[in-house]
Design an enzyme around this catalytic site. Structure first.
Site: not given
Length: 286
Positions: A189, A194
């Site tokens: 991911d 993030h």
């Protein structure tokens, strides 16, 4: 592009064939915090070289584990900017313990698409089978797409997760490493939300947030460790709704209630007025 309900609902994506190794499982479980006490045999059971025990939540990421580019949301009848998408819920069901290495074929279909007016909720189901057709796991996912409603579909159910009206049977502190999102992003991911402070700021966050699926997997592990004797094979099903964000470096609290055979839970951030991070957490023992 507006959602084309006639095309999207019931659409099945082309099969995806993939494989994984025990090293992938080790990396995934390190990304969830396994090995925090390197002298604890129960922690090391998640990180054994050839035969690590496998949390069922690995099934939620296995098919995309080796991706190195940010995900897209482009499917038949659906074309949505990634910045508009929020992960709404996730679930995995396993008929038997997951092997530490193997190959599988995943087939995804869209089961429901709800028109919430200003947004859409898109639900999918993925089945993963061995090359000879044995079911390994079933994954259910829903995403919330801001600004994609108004396409004329049904509104659908209103999700509501109410914790039991009593004190939790157990509370577990769940610390997040400062670098945890940077480690977990190696599990397929690469969303810059993030990892990139500027991208996170543009999305309205003071700093990069932890992957929802990382919090999800960490919570499964925390419950397994606390109430199932660290036995990942004792889980038949696990799921949760994503209610808020978690930040690397903070410590969350997992509130767990025993409800018959089920274990239900919520995850909150005590330093942020107990802001809810996960709701509707449910673990069904095997």
């Amino acid at each position: 592009m507006p959602i084309d309900l006639d095309v999207a609902l019931g659409a099945q994506l082309p099969p995806v064939e993939f494989s994984w190794t025990s090293t992938d499982v080790q990396l995934y479980q390190l990304g969830l915090g396994a090995g925090s006490d390197p002298m604890n045999p129960r922690e090391l059971s998640y990180l054994a070289d050839d035969t690590p025990q496998v949390l069922p939540t690995f099934g939620n990421v296995a098919a995309t584990f080796h991706l190195t580019t940010p995900p897209t949301v482009q499917f038949p009848g659906i074309d949505i900017e990634l910045s508009k998408v929020l992960h709404a819920s996730e679930r995995v069901e396993v008929p038997a313990p997951l092997p530490p290495s193997g190959s599988a074929r995943a087939v995804t279909r869209f089961t429901d698409i709800w028109d919430k007016g200003k947004a859409a909720v898109i639900c999918s189901e993925t089945t993963a089978t061995t090359p000879d057709g044995l079911l390994l796991w079933t994954q259910k996912r829903s995403i919330y797409a801001r600004g994609e409603g108004g396409f004329g579909g049904k509104r659908g159910p209103s999700g509501s997760d109410v914790a039991p009206e009593r004190a939790p049977d157990l509370q577990v502190a769940m610390p997040i490493l400062p670098q945890q999102a940077l480690l977990y992003r190696l599990c397929g991911d690469r969303n810059p939300l993030h990892s990139d402070p500027e991208f996170a700021a543009a999305a309205g966050f003071p700093r990069p947030i932890l992957h929802g699926l990382c919090t999800y997997g960490m919570t499964c592990k925390a419950i397994v460790d606390a109430l199932l004797d660290s036995d990942a094979t004792a889980v038949a099903g696990y799921g949760a709704r994503f209610a808020g964000v978690a930040y690397p470096g903070e410590t969350l609290t997992v509130n767990v209630w025993k409800d018959g055979r089920r274990l239900v839970a919520s995850v909150v951030a005590p330093t942020r007025d107990n802001a809810v991070v996960l709701s509707g957490v449910e673990l069904v023992p095997a």
